[in-house]
Design a protein around this motif. Structure first.
Motif, PDB file in Angstrom:
ATOM      1  N   GLU B 105       0.766  -1.247  -0.047  1.00  0.00           N
ATOM      2  CA  GLU B 105      -0.177  -0.038  -0.018  1.00  0.00           C
ATOM      3  C   GLU B 105       0.717   1.282  -0.121  1.00  0.00           C
ATOM      4  O   GLU B 105       0.482   2.312  -0.412  1.00  0.00           O
ATOM      5  CB  GLU B 105      -0.809  -0.069   1.366  1.00  0.00           C
ATOM      6  CG  GLU B 105      -2.188  -0.647   1.291  1.00  0.00           C
ATOM      7  CD  GLU B 105      -2.974  -0.773   2.520  1.00  0.00           C
ATOM      8  OE1 GLU B 105      -2.906   0.533   3.213  1.00  0.00           O
ATOM      9  OE2 GLU B 105      -3.601  -1.577   2.756  1.00  0.00           O
ATOM     10  N   LEU B 108       0.840   4.053  -2.662  1.00  0.00           N
ATOM     11  CA  LEU B 108      -0.418   4.778  -2.654  1.00  0.00           C
ATOM     12  C   LEU B 108      -0.610   5.784  -1.393  1.00  0.00           C
ATOM     13  O   LEU B 108      -0.974   6.822  -1.708  1.00  0.00           O
ATOM     14  CB  LEU B 108      -1.525   3.853  -2.880  1.00  0.00           C
ATOM     15  CG  LEU B 108      -1.534   2.897  -4.045  1.00  0.00           C
ATOM     16  CD1 LEU B 108      -2.777   1.977  -3.863  1.00  0.00           C
ATOM     17  CD2 LEU B 108      -1.237   3.755  -5.412  1.00  0.00           C
ATOM     18  N   VAL B 113      -3.715   8.311  -1.780  1.00  0.00           N
ATOM     19  CA  VAL B 113      -4.964   7.601  -2.209  1.00  0.00           C
ATOM     20  C   VAL B 113      -5.651   7.277  -0.590  1.00  0.00           C
ATOM     21  O   VAL B 113      -4.938   6.694   0.223  1.00  0.00           O
ATOM     22  CB  VAL B 113      -4.421   6.417  -2.839  1.00  0.00           C
ATOM     23  CG1 VAL B 113      -5.609   5.324  -2.979  1.00  0.00           C
ATOM     24  CG2 VAL B 113      -3.955   6.694  -4.224  1.00  0.00           C
ATOM     25  N   ARG B 118      -6.798   2.068  -1.114  1.00  0.00           N
ATOM     26  CA  ARG B 118      -5.333   1.656  -1.011  1.00  0.00           C
ATOM     27  C   ARG B 118      -5.273   0.108  -0.678  1.00  0.00           C
ATOM     28  O   ARG B 118      -4.826  -0.747  -1.619  1.00  0.00           O
ATOM     29  CB  ARG B 118      -4.692   2.339  -0.078  1.00  0.00           C
ATOM     30  CG  ARG B 118      -3.351   2.733  -0.326  1.00  0.00           C
ATOM     31  CD  ARG B 118      -3.127   3.817   0.563  1.00  0.00           C
ATOM     32  NE  ARG B 118      -2.933   3.445   1.819  1.00  0.00           N
ATOM     33  CZ  ARG B 118      -3.044   4.187   3.122  1.00  0.00           C
ATOM     34  NH1 ARG B 118      -3.179   5.404   3.023  1.00  0.00           N
ATOM     35  NH2 ARG B 118      -3.050   3.597   4.176  1.00  0.00           N
ATOM     36  N   THR B 158       1.381   1.141  -8.603  1.00  0.00           N
ATOM     37  CA  THR B 158       1.160   2.574  -8.918  1.00  0.00           C
ATOM     38  C   THR B 158       0.972   2.638 -10.518  1.00  0.00           C
ATOM     39  O   THR B 158       0.965   3.745 -11.134  1.00  0.00           O
ATOM     40  CB  THR B 158       2.236   3.617  -8.684  1.00  0.00           C
ATOM     41  OG1 THR B 158       3.299   2.810  -9.129  1.00  0.00           O
ATOM     42  CG2 THR B 158       2.524   3.943  -7.156  1.00  0.00           C
TER      43      THR B 158
END
Ligand SMILES: Nc1ncnc2c1ncn2[C@@H]1O[C@H](COP(=O)(O)OP(=O)(O)OP(=O)(O)O)[C@@H](O)[C@H]1O
Ligand SMILES: [Mg+2]
Lengths: 412, 240
Positions: B105, B108, B113, B118, B158
């Protein structure tokens, strides 16, 4: 790019802090202990001051006591060593000439008497007072009332007994008003009981006193219009220390002694006593803050140091974060938030702990004084902590910001 | 042209200067699968770090998707790294106190995000890597191959155009090496991700369509390997 503080940021901080629990605990302990020390000392100092102030309780803070003594200088053809005495006329004179005075109260005393009541005995010091004496030394009337102006004017044979005398003469307790006690050859009717126990009192402890209208004492012991002491209190805002010259000039003119003869007229000013105590506690307070802030600063330096080491250990981690998109500001704010969170959490624990301990201390001191710190002191401490947290995090954060993304590659 | 290097020089200066890259010219098209080979110390990692904007260079020009990568601000380079490039390292470089899914995660998180999206995205990529059951495990509870797949998931989350991998199989046994290389090959074939892999192993290099040989800071030759005949151990094996 994101620059909000939200739940995720909090989790990032929490993760980092919880990763090394022992180090976090040890670091936090410095802050915890520093804050605990500071608040505990503040509370303790405040409580002690109040306990000490209890000794002066009931005693008007701007009081002056006058006592006559032998002259120490020759004056207007009279030799030194001459004795003179304060009189009731001096009382009237001071009342008339010095508008700054609130109360001018004479005292005529007699010691060494024994008081009897139904086979019980006590050894009071007899204090002949005026109707306004309660403004000099506030009584705590348990039963009945205080000596009044009318008692003095009409020379009523009445008395107010102090706590210890009351306990000696009336061991069974109860309201003694109306009873007659024998003092020497006279009978005095009890009209009140004074429970005040302040240790600073004029002519002996108030617990041992037998308060009698001064006109009665003067007559009983053939004092004429001579009085032993005159107590004066100033009106609000009047500084008694500044009244001394005026008193000396009035009294020296009347009783014919050198106005500069300080031994002929003793002036005791409570303002001085209080200012000594005040100064003492100002010194104690200064020490408290010095020690407390010192400990706290040491804690903050500890946090800064350990975070510095942590940042070095986390070079690879920080490099990874940079490689996958963190900007230096992300790193900076993360380290500072970690520092602030750590100091705030540890400091809050310190606040809570000191409040608890002060509560215990207050209970041990039987709630005679307030040891507990105020709400605002706690808030101030929390604010101080946040500032310390930011400062402690600053140097490590700046170092962390210098970590380059390539540092993630150069591992271990 | 996605990547274009012209006369790139790099000198490390820690006490005494070390001229590592001595004029690299290299062009890589979008969707290519390139491997970089060379002796230890020849400058492969240095080159890859420059390609990934992890490090800067001293001379020459580097254009990434037409943009000259030179004197970028920290913010700009962070944005490029975050949005165009995914990294896979030999030592995985996962964050140890975060679980697999939290590691995935993280890119992000720095894009801002939200948590929910995420997490969903990270779970989707872990699933793609066959690691659904390992999402809440910490890196030290996983095997090397699993860790590298987590790292690849993190690189992919990403949607980068380029994956840069520095000896991605360096710490893996031959079986997991094959798995990881198959994964990268599939990404290249199916999703058109440009992949650049630094490696020592000819079997790994053989997965690529183009092999760049580096020697002493210069490109010695560029081998066309679309036939995948480079490895003497055959097309589908990685000999350790
Ligand atoms: N940060 C640095 N500071 C100084 N010298 C460095 C640095 N990074 C690498 N070097 C040196 O630069 C040269 C090239 O290093 P690089 O890591 O690019 O080699 P490599 O081809 O990746 O080697 P390997 O196959 O062993 O990983 C080496 O001599 C190395 O010691
Ligand atoms: Mg290398």
């Amino acid at each position: 790019m994101r620059h909000r503080f939200d739940f995720d940021t909090l989790r990032e901080i929490g993760d980092s802090l919880f990763r090394n629990k022992r180090r976090t605990l040890l670091t936090g302990f410095g802050i915890f202990w520093g804050l605990f020390m500071l608040l505990f000392l503040i509370g303790g100092g405040q409580g002690l001051k109040q306990m000490l102030s209890k000794n002066f309780e009931g005693f008007a803070t701007n009081t002056m006591v006058m006592v006559s003594a032998n002259t120490s200088m020759p004056y207007k053809g009279m030799k030194e060593g001459r004795y003179w005495s304060l009189t009731q006329r001096d009382v009237e004179r001071l009342k008339a000439l010095v508008p700054e005075f609130d109360v001018v109260a004479p005292i005529v005393s007699n010691w060494g008497q024994t008081a009897y009541y139904k086979g019980n005995t006590a050894s009071p010091s007899i204090k002949g007072i005026a109707g306004d004496y309660h403004k000099v030394e506030a009584p705590i009337i348990k039963y009945g009332r205080m000596i009044s102006d009318a008692d003095v004017e009409q020379e009523r044979k009445v008395c107010v007994v102090g706590k210890r005398i009351y306990n000696d003469l009336f061991p069974q307790g109860g309201d003694p008003c109306g009873e007659y006690i024998q003092v020497g050859s006279v009978f005095l009717q009890v009209i009140g009981v004074d429970y005040s126990t302040g240790n600073i009192s004029i002519n002996g402890s108030s617990a041992d006193a037998l308060l009698v209208p001064f006109s009665v004492v003067a007559k009983l012991y053939q004092r004429g219009d001579k009085v032993d002491l005159i107590c004066v209190t100033g009106k609000p805002g009047v500084k008694m220390s500044q009244m001394e010259d005026k008193i000396r000039s009035i009294m020296s003119r009347e009783h014919i002694f050198d106005p500069t003869d300080e031994q002929a007229l003793l002036l005791l000013n409570t303002e001085q006593i209080f200012s000594i105590v005040d100064n003492l506690f100002r010194g104690v307070n200064f020490l408290i803050w010095l020690v407390g802030i010192g400990t706290l600063l040491a804690g903050a330096v500890g946090v800064s140091n350990i975070m510095m080491v942590t940042v070095r250990e986390r070079t690879v981690e920080i490099g990874i974060r940079r490689a996958i998109g963190a900007v230096p500001r992300d790193i900076l704010s993360q380290i500072i938030w970690e520092s602030v969170t750590l100091t705030l959490a540890a400091g809050s624990a310190g606040i809570v702990f000191s409040v608890l301990i002060l509560n215990v201390v207050e209970a041990i001191a039987k709630h005679q004084a307030v040891f507990q710190i105020s709400f605002w002191t706690a808030i101030l401490a929390a604010l101080l902590l946040s500032v310390l947290g930011v400062l402690a995090g600053l140097a490590p954060a700046l170092r962390a910001m210098k970590v380059k993304p390539v540092d993630a590659m150069r591992d271990e | 042209m996605l990547i274009e290097l012209k006369g790139v020089h790099k000198t490390y200066d820690n006490g005494q200067p070390l001229h590592v890259l001595k004029g690299i010219d290299l062009e890589i098209e979008k969707g290519e699968f390139v491997s970089i080979m060379g002796a230890s110390g020849s400058g492969k990692s240095t080159l890859l770090n420059i390609l990934g904007i992890l490090d800067n260079y001293d001379e020459g020009e580097y254009h990434l998707a037409g943009k000259l990568i030179k004197n970028l601000s920290e913010r700009e380079s962070a944005t490029y790294r975050n949005q165009m490039i995914g990294f896979v390292f030999q030592s995985f470089n996962l964050i140890g106190f975060k679980t697999a899914v939290e590691n995935v995660e993280l890119p992000l998180f720095y894009q801002g995000v939200n948590r929910h999206r995420r997490h969903e995205a990270a779970m989707a990529y872990l699933e793609k890597m066959g690691l659904t059951g390992w999402a809440s495990h910490y890196p030290n509870e996983m095997s090397g191959g699993q860790k590298q797949r987590v790292a690849i998931a993190r690189a992919l989350i990403t949607h980068p155009e380029i994956i840069l991998a520095d000896e991605p199989t360096g710490a893996l046994d031959s079986k997991t090496s094959v798995e990881v290389m198959e994964l990268l090959t599939r990404l290249n074939r199916e999703d058109g991700v440009t992949i650049i892999v630094v490696t020592h192993e000819s079997g790994v290099a053989n997965c690529a369509d183009k092999i760049v040989h580096i020697k002493d800071g210069l490109i010695e030759r560029i081998e066309d390997n679309r036939q995948h005949h480079s490895s003497m151990f055959g097309t589908d094996t990685i000999m350790k």
